[in-house]
Design a protein around this motif. Sequence first.
Motif, mmCIF file in Angstrom:
data_model
loop_
_atom_site.group_PDB
_atom_site.id
_atom_site.type_symbol
_atom_site.label_atom_id
_atom_site.label_comp_id
_atom_site.label_asym_id
_atom_site.label_seq_id
_atom_site.Cartn_x
_atom_site.Cartn_y
_atom_site.Cartn_z
ATOM 1 N N ILE A 86 -73.419 -95.932 -19.249
ATOM 2 C CA ILE A 86 -73.293 -94.481 -19.384
ATOM 3 C C ILE A 86 -73.191 -94.115 -20.863
ATOM 4 N N VAL A 103 -67.824 -89.141 -19.433
ATOM 5 C CA VAL A 103 -68.153 -90.569 -19.363
ATOM 6 C C VAL A 103 -67.142 -91.292 -18.475
ATOM 7 N N ALA A 107 -67.883 -92.982 -14.844
ATOM 8 C CA ALA A 107 -67.697 -94.437 -14.784
ATOM 9 C C ALA A 107 -66.742 -94.828 -13.656
ATOM 10 N N ARG A 108 -65.633 -94.139 -13.550
ATOM 11 C CA ARG A 108 -64.656 -94.469 -12.499
ATOM 12 C C ARG A 108 -65.205 -94.162 -11.107
ATOM 13 N N ARG A 111 -67.730 -96.929 -10.347
ATOM 14 C CA ARG A 111 -67.039 -98.220 -10.183
ATOM 15 C C ARG A 111 -66.275 -98.258 -8.866
ATOM 16 N N ILE A 117 -69.899 -101.387 -14.223
ATOM 17 C CA ILE A 117 -70.077 -100.541 -15.403
ATOM 18 C C ILE A 117 -70.152 -101.443 -16.635
ATOM 19 N N SER A 120 -69.412 -100.831 -22.658
ATOM 20 C CA SER A 120 -68.248 -100.217 -23.302
ATOM 21 C C SER A 120 -68.423 -100.295 -24.815
ATOM 22 N N MET A 140 -65.690 -96.274 -22.066
ATOM 23 C CA MET A 140 -66.365 -96.882 -20.918
ATOM 24 C C MET A 140 -67.888 -96.735 -21.017
ATOM 25 N N GLY A 141 -68.375 -96.347 -22.153
ATOM 26 C CA GLY A 141 -69.802 -96.190 -22.406
ATOM 27 C C GLY A 141 -70.012 -95.831 -23.861
#
Length: 170
Positions: A86, A103, A107-108, A111, A117, A120, A140-141
């Motif tokens: 992402i 983001v 992501a969560r 996931r 994912i 990072s 997370m991206g």
Amino acid sequence: MSKTAIIYSFNSNKTAKAGEKIKEAIGKSLDVEVVNAEDITEDKFLSYNQLILGVPTWFDGELPNYWDEFVPALEDLNLKGKTVAIYGLADQVGYPENFADGVGIMARLLRDRGATIVGSTKNEKYEFESSHALENGNFMGLVLDQENQARLSKKRIDDWVTEIVKVFKK
């Protein structure tokens, strides 16, 4: 053979430009199909093994309308076996209290539905108060701030693409 898509809104100017630069950085390393997020369907989304999603943060830490409207469909999907990277655009000066939240929200969500994912990035050279995109000190991206740090975007994109291509090629 794995199918890869980069999905972003063709109408979200800065996110679209970043998506084009990501696609350019990928070059011939991967065969990537470009898809308009505003036209995505569940079947189309599920047809890819690997996805790169453009998810900017809107207003006070919200997903853009086109992703927000797709969330109910995502909540019902089993994404086990999908690998997702992402990227998102955000403004650390104008919205320091919810920097790049989109983001982290996306992501969560993915996931929690079984997706892996990847991609990072380090929280370096940013100044903000809080972000839902942070996990264990990293984003997370890929987070791009075209408003305040446009000069850093090319290197950030190039470094990120190098990492996700390695993962996607496995």
